[in-house]
Scaffold this motif. Structure first.
Motif, PDB file in Angstrom:
ATOM      1  N   ILE A   1      -4.319  -4.061  -3.734  1.00 40.45           N
ATOM      2  CA  ILE A   1      -3.546  -3.355  -2.499  1.00 40.45           C
ATOM      3  C   ILE A   1      -3.457  -4.350  -1.145  1.00 40.45           C
ATOM      4  O   ILE A   1      -4.598  -4.699  -0.919  1.00 40.45           O
ATOM      5  CB  ILE A   1      -3.772  -1.861  -2.193  1.00 40.45           C
ATOM      6  N   ASP A   2      -2.437  -4.848  -0.925  1.00 45.51           N
ATOM      7  CA  ASP A   2      -2.309  -5.475   0.278  1.00 45.51           C
ATOM      8  C   ASP A   2      -1.299  -4.970   1.193  1.00 45.51           C
ATOM      9  O   ASP A   2       0.277  -5.213   0.819  1.00 45.51           O
ATOM     10  CB  ASP A   2      -2.104  -6.965  -0.338  1.00 45.51           C
ATOM     11  N   PRO A   3      -1.573  -4.412   2.457  1.00 46.37           N
ATOM     12  CA  PRO A   3      -0.475  -3.912   3.180  1.00 46.37           C
ATOM     13  C   PRO A   3       0.336  -4.919   3.914  1.00 46.37           C
ATOM     14  O   PRO A   3       1.594  -4.555   4.541  1.00 46.37           O
ATOM     15  CB  PRO A   3      -1.354  -3.044   4.329  1.00 46.37           C
ATOM     16  N   ARG A   4      -0.061  -6.376   3.821  1.00 50.43           N
ATOM     17  CA  ARG A   4       0.970  -7.268   4.285  1.00 50.43           C
ATOM     18  C   ARG A   4       2.382  -7.062   3.654  1.00 50.43           C
ATOM     19  O   ARG A   4       3.337  -7.904   4.090  1.00 50.43           O
ATOM     20  CB  ARG A   4       0.370  -8.551   4.400  1.00 50.43           C
ATOM     21  N   TRP A   5       2.279  -6.690   2.266  1.00 51.23           N
ATOM     22  CA  TRP A   5       3.600  -6.635   1.498  1.00 51.23           C
ATOM     23  C   TRP A   5       4.589  -5.470   1.946  1.00 51.23           C
ATOM     24  O   TRP A   5       5.319  -5.013   1.228  1.00 51.23           O
ATOM     25  CB  TRP A   5       3.439  -6.929  -0.166  1.00 51.23           C
ATOM     26  N   ARG A   6       4.161  -4.583   2.831  1.00 52.00           N
ATOM     27  CA  ARG A   6       4.790  -3.598   3.328  1.00 52.00           C
ATOM     28  C   ARG A   6       6.268  -3.824   3.711  1.00 52.00           C
ATOM     29  O   ARG A   6       6.663  -4.935   4.333  1.00 52.00           O
ATOM     30  CB  ARG A   6       4.105  -2.917   4.537  1.00 52.00           C
TER      31      ARG A   6
ATOM     32  N   ASP B   1       0.771  -1.277  -0.050  1.00 51.26           N
ATOM     33  CA  ASP B   1      -0.016  -0.031   0.001  1.00 51.26           C
ATOM     34  C   ASP B   1       0.674   1.253  -0.188  1.00 51.26           C
ATOM     35  O   ASP B   1       0.239   2.407  -0.041  1.00 51.26           O
ATOM     36  CB  ASP B   1      -0.977   0.044   1.180  1.00 51.26           C
ATOM     37  N   LEU B   2       2.106   1.185   0.219  1.00 51.06           N
ATOM     38  CA  LEU B   2       2.984   2.330   0.260  1.00 51.06           C
ATOM     39  C   LEU B   2       3.161   2.944  -1.042  1.00 51.06           C
ATOM     40  O   LEU B   2       3.293   2.202  -2.101  1.00 51.06           O
ATOM     41  CB  LEU B   2       4.441   2.143   1.014  1.00 51.06           C
ATOM     42  N   VAL B   3       3.150   4.433  -1.320  1.00 54.13           N
ATOM     43  CA  VAL B   3       3.146   5.000  -2.582  1.00 54.13           C
ATOM     44  C   VAL B   3       4.319   4.616  -3.567  1.00 54.13           C
ATOM     45  O   VAL B   3       4.115   4.413  -4.852  1.00 54.13           O
ATOM     46  CB  VAL B   3       3.073   6.349  -2.524  1.00 54.13           C
ATOM     47  N   ARG B   4       5.545   4.280  -3.071  1.00 52.38           N
ATOM     48  CA  ARG B   4       6.763   3.975  -3.615  1.00 52.38           C
ATOM     49  C   ARG B   4       6.498   2.590  -4.741  1.00 52.38           C
ATOM     50  O   ARG B   4       6.728   2.374  -5.579  1.00 52.38           O
ATOM     51  CB  ARG B   4       7.926   3.994  -3.140  1.00 52.38           C
TER      52      ARG B   4
END
Length: 183
Positions: free
Chosen positions: A68-73, A52-55
């Motif tokens: 979008i999946d924030p677990r991949w941060r 989910d981070l913009v980069r």
């Protein structure tokens, strides 16, 4: 079950280079996004997922329609997040690099937590060829989870910005993988 390919693409060069970029939401440069697009030219995949981070999300949107999946941060670097590594106490950051689970950044995430959330995301993947636009730490966490590398051995993998790591996954309760490409 039938094996599938998991392509892990590290985001392009960030606009704020040289920093510990975990939860810091800094965009990638236009050149960094272009490098990601070039890296996946001709790559075949059925599903596109992004941190989910913009980069990451900007590169994923430039490639196609992404989930979008924030677990991949990236790992959350806590008090060090967004700070240049050279500005962090040398002994503290050295202890972190030696054993990031025993010596997490102050207020940050333990390495094992990153491995757990990335592993959970992997186990929930549909068995179709998938491209994930993610971060270097998440890519290393996937290697540990799927291939059984020791944490200290993961630093031997050179994962520059826009690096593409391809794994062949055999699904199951405890999926396994083989590295089939790194560029």
């Amino acid at each position: 079950m039938t094996a599938f390919l998991l392509h892990l693409l590290r985001h392009g060069a960030p606009a704020l280079p040289g920093r510990l970029m975990g939860r810091t939401d800094c965009p990638a440069t236009a050149e960094g996004i272009a490098a990601c697009i070039k890296q996946v030219e001709g790559l075949s995949f059925d599903r596109l997922i992004s941190s989910d981070l913009v980069r990451c999300a900007d590169a994923a949107r430039a490639i196609g329609a992404a989930t979008i999946d924030p677990r991949w941060r990236e790992l959350d670097f806590g008090e060090w997040d967004g700070v240049a590594a050279s500005e962090v106490d040398a002994a503290a950051i050295g202890a972190f690099w030696d054993d990031p689970d025993a010596n997490p950044p102050p207020g940050g995430e333990r390495w094992s937590s990153l491995v757990e959330r990335v592993g959970e995301a992997i186990r929930e993947l549909a068995p179709v060829d998938t491209l994930v636009v993610t971060h270097g730490g998440a890519m290393r966490a996937a290697l540990l989870d799927l291939c059984g590398f020791q944490q200290k051995d993961l630093w031997a993998f050179d994962l520059p910005y826009a690096a593409l790591l391809t794994l062949k996954i055999w699904p199951g309760e405890r999926p396994t993988a083989q590295i089939v490409g790194l560029s």
